[in-house]
Structure formats: C-alpha cells, structure tokens
Design a protein around this motif. Structure first.
Motif, PDB file in Angstrom:
ATOM      1  N   GLU A  95       0.855  -1.189   0.000  1.00 53.15           N
ATOM      2  CA  GLU A  95       0.000   0.000   0.000  1.00 53.15           C
ATOM      3  C   GLU A  95       0.892   1.241   0.000  1.00 53.15           C
ATOM      4  OE1 GLU A  95      -3.917   1.889   2.180  1.00 53.15           O
ATOM      5  OE2 GLU A  95      -2.531   0.690   3.399  1.00 53.15           O
ATOM      6  N   HIS A 113      -3.140   6.144  -5.265  1.00 53.19           N
ATOM      7  CA  HIS A 113      -3.167   5.030  -4.299  1.00 53.19           C
ATOM      8  C   HIS A 113      -2.856   3.722  -5.023  1.00 53.19           C
ATOM      9  CE1 HIS A 113      -5.587   2.681  -1.019  1.00 53.19           C
ATOM     10  NE2 HIS A 113      -4.320   2.803  -0.680  1.00 53.19           N
ATOM     11  N   THR A 115      -2.246  -0.537  -4.216  1.00 54.04           N
ATOM     12  CA  THR A 115      -2.330  -1.618  -3.226  1.00 54.04           C
ATOM     13  C   THR A 115      -1.568  -2.860  -3.693  1.00 54.04           C
ATOM     14  OG1 THR A 115      -4.432  -2.360  -4.187  1.00 54.04           O
ATOM     15  CG2 THR A 115      -4.545  -0.826  -2.324  1.00 54.04           C
TER      16      THR A 115
END
Length: 948
Positions: A95, A113, A115
């Motif tokens: 992450e 973002h 992940t």
C-alpha cells in the motif's frame, strides 16, 4: 558546456542584490497544466526513457497515470503533478500513497493510491477539504505512514497556513480525521507563522519514551521570522493534535530554507535540517550556503544542537534559487535532504555543492554521528554523489535496513534538437557508508515546456522537492517526469513511481497445486526463483524437507547457483503418485537473501482413486440344453484416473468369459465390455460368482452373482392309466379296427426331442400307430407330435377278453448330455365277432339279479319271410361281471353275442332285443325292447335296457 544550460539568460542578475523573503518562498506554487503534443525529437527521449542505458532491470518504474485502473486516464489527465511526496505502509508495503499538485479541493482533493506495490495505481479524490470547508489548495503536501495502517498528511492551505489530518483508509474520504478547534480545523502552525508559513514536511516516528506510541512531526518555514524553522508535534493522537511547536533553527532572508525532517526509528530521535545563505547572497551564479542540522532527543520538545542554532554540516556554493535548474526549474525548496540509518544511528546529509572549476552543481554527502557527548559531528570528509559533468539538484536520501545509502536526484542533460531541456532521474547507491556511489539513470525525459523567459521567474516544472523512503531493504520513490517516454500520447508531467530493493531479493512464482495426478503418471510444475534485488542471489539448496516423497525436485541447475539481478532460474517440481489420496510436501529454498534466507513452498498433489462400477444383467434366465446364452456386462471407471482391473473370473464351468479382456487398465469415464457365456453342463438352476478384482481402494473386489437355468425336458404322454380300446371285430371276420388319438405334447419351455414311438406288448401285432412322423420328432413348446394326427390303432386278431399291447415313447430327458427316458403306456382291447352285449338295469342303474328272458330277433327285410327271425331266447339270466387284464375295464352283462362266452357271430342287420323282468318298482312282469343295428365290424358292447 552543459553546465551553462543551468542558467537562463533572462534570469541572470548582475551584482549581489539580496532577495526579499517573498521572492524565496516556494509559495505561491508553480501550478502548471502545461502539456503539448509529442515532438519529433521526443521519440528519442521516449526510447531512452523506456530503456535507460544504466537502469538495472531490478528497478521498477511506473507512470501512475499510465499504469492506472482508469485505462483512459492517460488520455485525459492534464494536471502538472509537480512536487511529489510518498508514503509506504510499513505493515503492508504494497500500500503506497503519492501526493502531488494533481488537483485542488473541490469537495475532495486527489491522491494516488496503489495496493499492489506500485504496479497499478488509482487516482482517488478522497482527501476532504478540512472544516469549515473554505481552505484553498492544497498546496505543498507531505504524507507518512505510522503504525496501525495510520496515514498522516500535512497540507499547506491558502499558500500561508498548515493543517494536518489522519486516516486509516486513504481510499475513503469519510475516514479522514481533522482536529477541530470549535468548527475549524486546528492550524498546525497556530503557535507561530499563522498566515506566513511555507513548505510543511511531515514524518511519523515512535515516541522517544513510549516506544509503542507514534508521534506526528511537521516541519515548516515561518517567514514571519528569519525565516524560522519550526517543528510542531502531535503526541500519539488521532486526529493529530499539535500541542508542541518549537523553533529548531533560523535561516536567512535570501535563500529558501528547504526545511526538511529526518527520523531515527530506532530511538525516536528527530532531525531538522535547513540551509542559510552566508555569502554571495544576491548572485545568480552561485550563493554560498551553510547546511545546518539540529536534533531533538525528547520528542521535539527541545532542539539543543549548537545552542539551538544547529550544527553546520557543510558550507558550499550552490546555484539557487536562480538561475533556474535546466532553465525551467527555480530551486525554491533548497538542495538538501537527510536520512538516518536505523541500525547505527548515523545521519546521511546530502547537499548541493558547486564545483568552482567547472561550474557544475554537484551533490555531496556527509555522514554524521553523535560524538558520545550529545553533539553531532562529521565522520570523515564528504563524498560526491554525482559526476562533474551534469548539473544535479532536488536530492532525496534514504537508508535501507542493510545500511545501503540511496540518493535520488535529477540531472540536467542539455537540450533536445528542438530546444526542450532534457532531464534524467537517477538513483545512486552506496554500500560503504556513502564513501562511493554506483549511479543508475532510471528515466530520461524532455521538459514539457521551455524557459518562460520571465525575469525573476518562479517557473518550476519539476517542483521544489521529491521524496524517496525505505521499508526494509526496499527504496520507494516518486518524482515528477514527462510521461511521454513511458507511453503517454502527449507530453505532460506525471508522478513517476520507482522501487528498488538492494541486495539479493528472492521471489518465487509457481503453481503450488498440481491438481489431480493419476497414480503412475508424473506431472511437473515450474518453480521460478527470481532475483528482484540489485545484487546477485545465491541459491544454495532447493530440496523437499517434509511431506510426501511423491513430490520431488526434478530438473534444475546445480546448486549452489547464482541468479543475477532481475534474472530467474527454474526448477521442475514433480508429482509422481504411488498411492491414492492427497499428499503435500514442503520444498525449501535456501539463499543469501538476508530477509528471507529460507523460503518454504508447500505443494499439494491429489491422486483420485478410481471408482469401479459394473453394469449389465447377470441373470441369464432359462437356457435350453445344447444351446448357449451370452450376456455383456461392463466394467466401468467412474473415477478421474485409470482403473487397473487385475482379473475377472467365474467360479464354475457353466459360465465362461469369452476373450477375457483383462487384466488391463480402464481409462476415465470408460467401460470395457465383458462377454459371459452360459453353457449349461446339467439341467436345473445354476448360481455362480463373477469376481472382479481392481485397484479401487474402496471396492477392490466386486462379486456379481451369475444365475441361469436349464429346464429338464417335459413331456405329456396321454393315458397314464393305459389306453382301453372298444371291442374290435377280429380280422378274420373283416378288416375291422378301432383307433384313439394319442396326443404326445411338449409341456416344457425348451424343444423336446422324441427319438422313437414304438408299439410292443404280448399281442403287439394287434396294435399299431397311424400318423406317426419320422424320427426324431422335435416338438417346440406346446406342440403335439404329428400335429394331432398321431393315433393308436387296435385290430384284433383273436376273440379274446384282453388283447394286450403297449406304446413306448423314448425322448431326450437330459438335453445337456443327450440322455433319454422312455414312457410306456399299456393298451388293451377285446377281440370279438360281430355281435352285442346286453345289460338290464333298474331305474337306479343297478343290474337286475335275474332276467326272466332276453330275446334277440333279427328284423327280416325279405317280404317273403316273417318280419322277424328269433335268433336267441335266453331265460333266467343272472348278471355276469368280467374283469379283464388292465387297462381293459371291468364290465357286467346279462347276455352277449360274438364273444368268448358266446362266439356266435351275428349277421349284419337290424335287431330287436327284448328283456323281461319282474319290475323292481311294481313287482309286475315287464318287457322292454331295444333295437340296434350291426354290420360286419360292429360290436354293440353297451346295450343297456333300463326297466324301472
């Protein structure tokens, strides 16, 4: 020279006129949505960017706009994306969050973002505007992860103030928390610099006293002072509540301080670093910079180095903030950064250092230690990170867990043929505490714009800072670069992510579940062992350490073997089952990866058992002797693997297997037919066992009952009590005979074979058969010999009460062996002359004990004679009972003519016979006459005169 490209002629200022504070602040930011079509010269930059000459294959690079969950973003995103900052979740390094000038607050501001460790990204508008919702920006931004998945980020708002928030879910705007003072978000700079702050920089570090607690530190510039360096601290609070705000140093009014933080995660100590101009402070050729460093060992409460002024790490010349770096980037964020080795506590300080001879702005690195008395001191001389050819700026330094020092920086590499500045992003690594560096050019690109030509320009295509951090041995960084070289269809500055792991890094790729593998088969899967680090990986062993021996390491290189960076070696892992069921094994890989020296991979292999099934009827029913019957049964495999049929056998000779196909395997979902033949060896029912032996572990033996029968011959020969013929006139009188149907029938279900039907006995010549078929006679079920025309014939040759004979029927009673049986029926007949037999009975059928007379008269057809002639008149006749030999029946008479007792033969004609008796009912004498006819072959043996 390349070095001259650093300065824009339009920005050169002669003399030494100091800058005012506003001119060296980084705010307002340079926010540009400049983009352009690709140029002809850019194709070379694209090629160079995609495959940089010095890029180790183990360094991952991704444009977050291109490698995005929104595949169309590469065509639509036009944000400038300068001044990137990065945060990596230490609990889950996959992450990662990147912040940049990627868009302002509408309802929410954007973040990038990932992940999956930076392979793919999502642009998420999830940073809410802090209450009361009137803040402008965000401007400068800096995030950092602490523990518990907690991400904190600080934001410059309205270009003058600082706010800080925290979230445990960056993808969810509702998860962000802000500390409120009344309806308003607390200003992180509330204690000093309200309305006059710049360049906040945030780090999260453990508390110096309570190691389980995380504190949030925010450094910023207070331009209400020298400017002053301030560090605000929130102690283990969510949302962060800044209760301490302390000055850590002071800069000068003619250089941007470039205030930064560094943290020692081992102790919780914090470091504040900045720069001061101490000479030539009005020059755009170079300024003499003093690089300072302070430290807090009490969670930001005090910063005591050098009486609070901070120690001087180095003094060097540096071209900043102008002339612009590469002619398009004013250095309004300093040229410095520091990081701490979490193992040793050594501090590594990178700073700008202009070579006086070449005019090339290089980067130097100084290592510092605590001298034991609480004072930070330099360790040895500084070393150069960059070469003496290319201008270098905007560094970021980080230290991996193995002590590797990494420095990110840009170089200006000159101009393209169409006059666009060329930049390269670099990462240099040192394995000797910063003494020497090995450089990697990770991406080369063209500037999106050219020099704007404005005097005193604040143009910053790249921004004031970029960030690189470490988790373990992995470096994670972000920088601003033109995405064209990585595949964007336009030239636009994007956040570029990179990742590199130092030392050897073992990773594996394999399919651990073989699925179904049949016994006796072998299935292989590849165990690929990758080295995603930047140093050689040595594999010392790949071996099964536990579990089933059916799973083994097959072909592969001889160990030890060396895997170079970004290469891999392959080992075959095989499953060769010897038993049924699920088996597992652990394959252990031993290597020199310092973090994962032992990697265990668990493999699973399932060997389905075959599932035998037998279909088809085993009841043969009735099978006639001398014939055969066959049934086909199927031995089937309903499992997923071959069924090995060992044998199929019968327990008795009546049932045999024709062309037995076994032993043999039966494949999945397949049936093999087995022909069983029933050949009876004797009549009667048969029961045998068909035994099927297989390697089905659940039902290794299947027994099927074979049933069948062979009916015995069943014949019906009439007259079981014997055949009694009517009296027959002897042949000497005439060719007289009597016959009786003799229906021999097959009452069984199988064909009946009659070998012979013969006549015998004492008087065999008096008997014969008519309608006799030729032998052998074969009768189907229900059929009659001779089709009903077979008769027994009696032709008497002598006058006799009982002429005796018999009929013998010989047939095949055992149809299997051909054995025969004979059934004999006796025959009897009375030989007589033409005549009659008279019996007189009362009303109840009882013969009279005395008949006064029986008169026989022949009716005369000659008119010249009397109408009747009296042939006989017998008186006082008692009943006579005759019992001949069987099967002739006993009979009673009062008077007979033409028999043994009275051989007188009657002439053919018509007769009256009159009986006179005393009536049994009235006692009176009564006569009664009965007429009969006679011809040559007639004997009326049943003339009964009933007189009541």
């Amino acid at each position: 020279m390349v070095a001259l490209g650093l300065m824009s002629a339009n920005n050169r200022v002669t003399g030494q006129v100091p800058d005012d504070l506003n001119s060296v602040k980084s705010s307002p930011p340079y926010i540009s949505d400049d983009w352009r079509p690709l140029t002809s010269s850019e194709s070379g930059a694209q090629a160079q960017g995609a495959n940089p000459d010095n890029l180790p294959p183990s360094i991952l690079i991704r444009d977050v706009v291109i490698n995005n969950t929104n595949a169309n973003l590469t065509n639509t995103d036009l944000a400038g994306d300068t001044e990137t900052s990065i945060a990596i979740n230490p609990a889950n390094p996959n992450e990662i969050v990147i912040l940049a000038f990627s868009g302002g607050w509408g309802a929410n501001a954007p973040q990038w973002h990932s992940t999956d460790g930076g392979l793919t990204w999502t642009k998420q508008f999830t940073i809410p505007r802090p209450p009361p919702g009137t803040a402008g920006g965000p401007n400068d931004q800096a995030p950092d992860f602490g523990r518990g998945n907690r991400l904190s980020a600080t934001f410059l708002i309205n270009n003058v103030d600082v706010v800080t928030g925290t979230t445990t879910n960056p993808a969810l705007s509702a998860a962000w928390n802000w500390f409120l003072v009344g309806p308003n978000t607390q200003l992180t700079n509330a204690a000093a610099g309200v309305g006059n702050s710049d360049q906040p920089w945030l780090l999260v570090n453990r508390d110096t006293t309570t190691a389980a607690n995380d504190n949030v530190y925010v450094a910023y510039d207070d331009f209400g002072g020298g400017p002053d360096m301030r560090v605000a601290v929130s102690y283990n609070a969510n949302p962060p509540n800044f209760t301490v705000n302390v000055q850590s140093g002071t800069s000068t009014n003619n250089i941007n301080p470039g205030h930064r933080l560094a943290k020692d995660t081992r102790t919780g100590f914090m470091y504040s670093l900045w720069q001061r101009c101490v000479a030539n402070c009005g020059s755009d050729v170079f300024r003499t910079i003093e690089y300072r460093l302070n430290r807090s060992t009490d969670a930001g409460a005090t910063w005591p180095q050098n009486g609070g002024a901070g120690v001087v790490v180095a003094t060097a010349n540096s071209t900043q903030p102008r002339a612009k770096f590469g002619t398009v980037n004013a250095l309004l964020g300093g040229v410095l950064h520091a990081a701490v080795d979490a193992t040793t506590g050594d501090v590594y300080y990178v700073y700008g250092n202009r070579d006086g001879g070449t005019g090339v702005n290089r980067l130097s690195l100084q290592r510092l230690q605590d001298n034991g008395a609480g004072v930070l001191v330099n360790v040895g001389p500084a070393s150069f990170v960059t070469d003496n050819i290319h201008q270098a700026a905007i560094p970021s330094v980080a230290v991996a867990s193995d002590g590797t020092v990494g420095v990110f920086y840009y170089t200006f590499d000159g101009f393209s043929s169409d006059s666009f500045p060329i930049f390269s992003a670099h990462v240099a690594f040192s394995r000797d505490q910063g003494a020497t560096f090995k450089d990697s050019n990770i991406y080369t690109f063209l500037s999106v714009v050219k020099d704007d030509g404005v005097a005193g320009s604040r143009q910053r295509v790249l921004g004031d800072y970029q960030q690189m951090k470490t988790v373990g041995r992995t470096f994670y960084g972000s920088f601003t670069g033109n995405g064209a070289g990585l595949g964007r269809p336009i030239a636009n500055t994007d956040p570029i992510f990179f990742r590199a792991t130092v030392g050897p890094v073992i990773n594996t790729s394999t399919t651990t579940n073989f699925g179904d593998v049949c016994k006796g088969d072998t299935k292989s899967t590849k165990l690929e062992i990758f080295n995603t680090g930047i140093d050689d990986l040595t594999i010392t062993s790949v071996a099964r350490v536990s579990g089933s021996a059916d799973i083994a390491v097959g072909n592969g290189p001889i160990v030890p073997t060396v895997v170079s960076p970004d290469a891999h070696v392959d080992f075959d892992i095989t499953c060769s089952p010897t038993t049924f069921g699920t088996k597992t094994a652990v394959i252990r890989i031993l290597s020199n990866d310092p973090d994962r020296p032992q990697v265990d991979v668990t493999y699973t292999c399932n060997t389905p058992a075959p599932a035998v099934g037998v279909t088809g009827s085993t009841d043969f029913g009735n099978v006639c002797g001398g014939t055969q019957s066959e049934k086909v049964i199927s031995v089937c495999n309903f499992g997923k693997c071959n069924l090995n049929v060992v044998s199929v056998t019968s327990s008795c000779p009546d049932f045999t297997i024709i062309n037995n196909p076994f032993p043999r395997p039966v494949s999945e979902d397949f049936c093999v037919p087995v022909t069983v033949r029933f050949t009876p060896t004797s009549p009667g029912p048969k029961t045998c066992q068909l035994t099927i032996i297989t390697d089905d572990p659940n039902t290794p033996i299947i027994v099927k009952t074979l049933t069948g029968g062979t009916p015995a011959a069943s014949i019906d020969v009439p007259f079981p009590g014997g055949l009694s013929f009517p009296a027959d006139v002897v042949q000497s009188t005439g060719a007289c005979k009597v016959s009786s149907p003799f229906p021999i029938s097959n009452t069984g279900i199988c064909p009946l074979v009659i070998n012979s039907i013969t006549v015998g006995g004492v008087n065999a010549s008096d008997f014969s058969l008519s309608g006799l078929p030729s032998s052998p006679i074969i009768l189907e079920q229900g059929h009659i010999a001779g089709e009903g025309d077979l008769k027994a014939v009696f032709a008497a040759t002598e006058i006799d009460r009982d002429r005796l004979g018999n009929i013998s029927v010989t047939y095949v009673s055992n149809p299997v062996t051909g054995g025969t049986s004979t059934i004999t029926r006796d025959m009897c007949g009375e030989g007589v002359n033409t005549g009659a037999r008279v019996l007189v009975v009362n009303g109840s059928g009882t013969p009279y004990a005395n008949v006064e007379s029986i008169q026989l008269q022949r009716i005369n057809a000659n008119r010249n004679k009397n109408a009747v002639d009296t042939i006989d008149n017998s008186r006082d006749l008692a009943p006579v009972t005759v019992t001949p030999s069987a099967p002739c029946a006993t009979f009673t008479y009062h008077k007979e003519y033409g028999t043994v007792s009275n051989p007188i033969m009657l002439l053919p004609g018509s007769y009256d016979v009159t009986a006179t008796v005393l009536s049994a009912s009235t006692g009176k004498r009564v006569k009664k006459t009965v007429a009969f006819d006679a011809n040559t072959c007639t004997f009326n043996q049943n003339i009964v005169i009933t007189i009541p």
